[in-house]
Design a protein around this motif. Structure first.
Motif, PDB file in Angstrom:
ATOM      1  N   GLN A  38       4.806  53.109  -3.824  1.00 50.28           N
ATOM      2  CA  GLN A  38       5.830  54.149  -3.964  1.00 50.28           C
ATOM      3  C   GLN A  38       5.231  55.555  -3.974  1.00 50.28           C
ATOM      4  O   GLN A  38       5.953  56.527  -4.103  1.00 50.28           O
ATOM      5  CB  GLN A  38       6.631  53.923  -5.252  1.00 50.28           C
ATOM      6  CG  GLN A  38       7.431  52.628  -5.270  1.00 50.28           C
ATOM      7  CD  GLN A  38       8.110  52.386  -6.597  1.00 50.28           C
ATOM      8  OE1 GLN A  38       7.539  52.636  -7.662  1.00 50.28           O
ATOM      9  NE2 GLN A  38       9.336  51.900  -6.557  1.00 50.28           N
ATOM     10  N   LEU A  39       3.918  55.637  -3.802  1.00 53.71           N
ATOM     11  CA  LEU A  39       3.236  56.927  -3.850  1.00 53.71           C
ATOM     12  C   LEU A  39       3.071  57.504  -2.452  1.00 53.71           C
ATOM     13  O   LEU A  39       2.993  56.774  -1.462  1.00 53.71           O
ATOM     14  CB  LEU A  39       1.853  56.776  -4.494  1.00 53.71           C
ATOM     15  CG  LEU A  39       1.789  56.163  -5.886  1.00 53.71           C
ATOM     16  CD1 LEU A  39       0.338  56.098  -6.350  1.00 53.71           C
ATOM     17  CD2 LEU A  39       2.634  56.934  -6.879  1.00 53.71           C
ATOM     18  N   SER A  40       2.971  58.826  -2.385  1.00 55.39           N
ATOM     19  CA  SER A  40       2.649  59.488  -1.124  1.00 55.39           C
ATOM     20  C   SER A  40       1.185  59.245  -0.788  1.00 55.39           C
ATOM     21  O   SER A  40       0.410  58.755  -1.620  1.00 55.39           O
ATOM     22  CB  SER A  40       2.906  60.991  -1.239  1.00 55.39           C
ATOM     23  OG  SER A  40       1.961  61.590  -2.120  1.00 55.39           O
ATOM     24  N   GLY A  41       0.774  59.603   0.432  1.00 54.38           N
ATOM     25  CA  GLY A  41      -0.620  59.435   0.828  1.00 54.38           C
ATOM     26  C   GLY A  41      -1.578  60.187  -0.075  1.00 54.38           C
ATOM     27  O   GLY A  41      -2.635  59.668  -0.462  1.00 54.38           O
ATOM     28  N   GLY A  42      -1.212  61.412  -0.432  1.00 54.36           N
ATOM     29  CA  GLY A  42      -2.070  62.199  -1.315  1.00 54.36           C
ATOM     30  C   GLY A  42      -2.174  61.603  -2.706  1.00 54.36           C
ATOM     31  O   GLY A  42      -3.247  61.585  -3.314  1.00 54.36           O
ATOM     32  N   GLU A  43      -1.054  61.088  -3.211  1.00 55.58           N
ATOM     33  CA  GLU A  43      -1.062  60.466  -4.530  1.00 55.58           C
ATOM     34  C   GLU A  43      -1.871  59.172  -4.511  1.00 55.58           C
ATOM     35  O   GLU A  43      -2.572  58.862  -5.480  1.00 55.58           O
ATOM     36  CB  GLU A  43       0.379  60.202  -4.973  1.00 55.58           C
ATOM     37  CG  GLU A  43       1.138  61.483  -5.293  1.00 55.58           C
ATOM     38  CD  GLU A  43       2.646  61.286  -5.312  1.00 55.58           C
ATOM     39  OE1 GLU A  43       3.348  62.259  -5.657  1.00 55.58           O
ATOM     40  OE2 GLU A  43       3.124  60.178  -4.970  1.00 55.58           O
ATOM     41  N   GLN A  44      -1.785  58.426  -3.413  1.00 48.09           N
ATOM     42  CA  GLN A  44      -2.592  57.212  -3.300  1.00 48.09           C
ATOM     43  C   GLN A  44      -4.082  57.543  -3.289  1.00 48.09           C
ATOM     44  O   GLN A  44      -4.892  56.816  -3.875  1.00 48.09           O
ATOM     45  CB  GLN A  44      -2.208  56.449  -2.035  1.00 48.09           C
ATOM     46  CG  GLN A  44      -0.859  55.776  -2.112  1.00 48.09           C
ATOM     47  CD  GLN A  44      -0.550  54.941  -0.879  1.00 48.09           C
ATOM     48  OE1 GLN A  44      -1.360  54.845   0.046  1.00 48.09           O
ATOM     49  NE2 GLN A  44       0.629  54.334  -0.859  1.00 48.09           N
TER      50      GLN A  44
END
Length: 235
Positions: free
Chosen positions: A131-137
């Motif tokens: 459920q995270l964005s690429g940056g958050e991942q």
């Protein structure tokens, strides 16, 4: 500072294919290294070799006083190597907090410290990895590696494919890691001018061989060298 990592004349690759040819360099405790080169020149293979994921052919690798080539791949994280691969490899069906705690070891890096460095992860601590964005991942992948409390953190193109604002946020975090954490860092990235100011040393690979080893400042200020090996002077 004491020596942490030493490679002497290391040859490695995949199966019968040789990718790295005679790589030698040293890294002291708390030191930082930009690992540079065009695509396909062996940067990821070098990190994979440190983690035991390639066919190690010859040479010497010593980490924290031990012969790294004799340490099984699954034991290298516990020896003190933290790896953030290009693919990030977070657990998509676990929450942010579960991703962080599932591999945690005792040390200075704990949930409180991770959330202080990555406030976005604190806000999304109950969200699943998918459920995270690429940056958050990417932040989660770095945070999970830090929860191992490594002596050496390996970052493989952590800025790839991210929005400019996230890139700047991550660059600030990496700067803190290289300057304040006391942990050694090897950083692979295509954008040399973005990462050279963050590290003390630089190593440039060309077709699996080391063609430059020296201070990051020296390479950053030498337009001819940057253009010759990386083609980045116009950027």
């Amino acid at each position: 500072m004491a020596e942490l990592l030493r490679l002497d004349n290391v040859w490695a690759g995949y199966g019968e294919a040789v990718v790295l040819e005679g790589i030698s360099f040293t890294l002291e405790e708390g030191d930082s290294l930009s690992l540079l080169g065009r695509n396909g020149m062996g940067k990821t293979t070098l990190l994979s070799t440190l983690m035991g994921a390639t066919h190690y052919k010859s040479g010497s690798m010593r980490f924290a006083g031990q012969d790294l080539s004799k340490v099984p791949a699954h034991a290298r994280a516990h020896l003190g190597l933290g790896w953030v691969p290009q693919e990030r490899d977070i657990f998509p069906s676990l929450s942010v907090e579960e991703n962080l705690t599932v591999v945690a070891t005792q040390g200075a890096w704990n949930l409180e410290k991770i959330y202080a460095m990555f406030p976005r992860l604190n806000e999304r601590r109950k969200n699943m990895g998918n459920q995270l964005s690429g940056g958050e991942q990417q932040m989660l992948a770095i945070g999970r590696a830090l929860m191992l409390n490594p002596k050496l953190l390996l970052l493989d193109e952590p800025l790839e494919g991210l929005a400019p604002l996230i890139v700047q946020e991550l660059l600030s975090i990496i700067k803190r890691l290289t300057e304040e954490s006391g942990m050694a860092v090897i950083l692979v990235e295509q954008h040399a001018r973005q990462i050279l100011p963050l590290t003390r040393q630089a190593l440039v690979l060309e077709r699996g061989k080391g063609v430059f080893q020296g201070s990051s400042d020296t390479l950053l200020n030498d337009r001819a060298l940057l253009d010759s090996w990386l083609g980045v002077t116009a950027h």
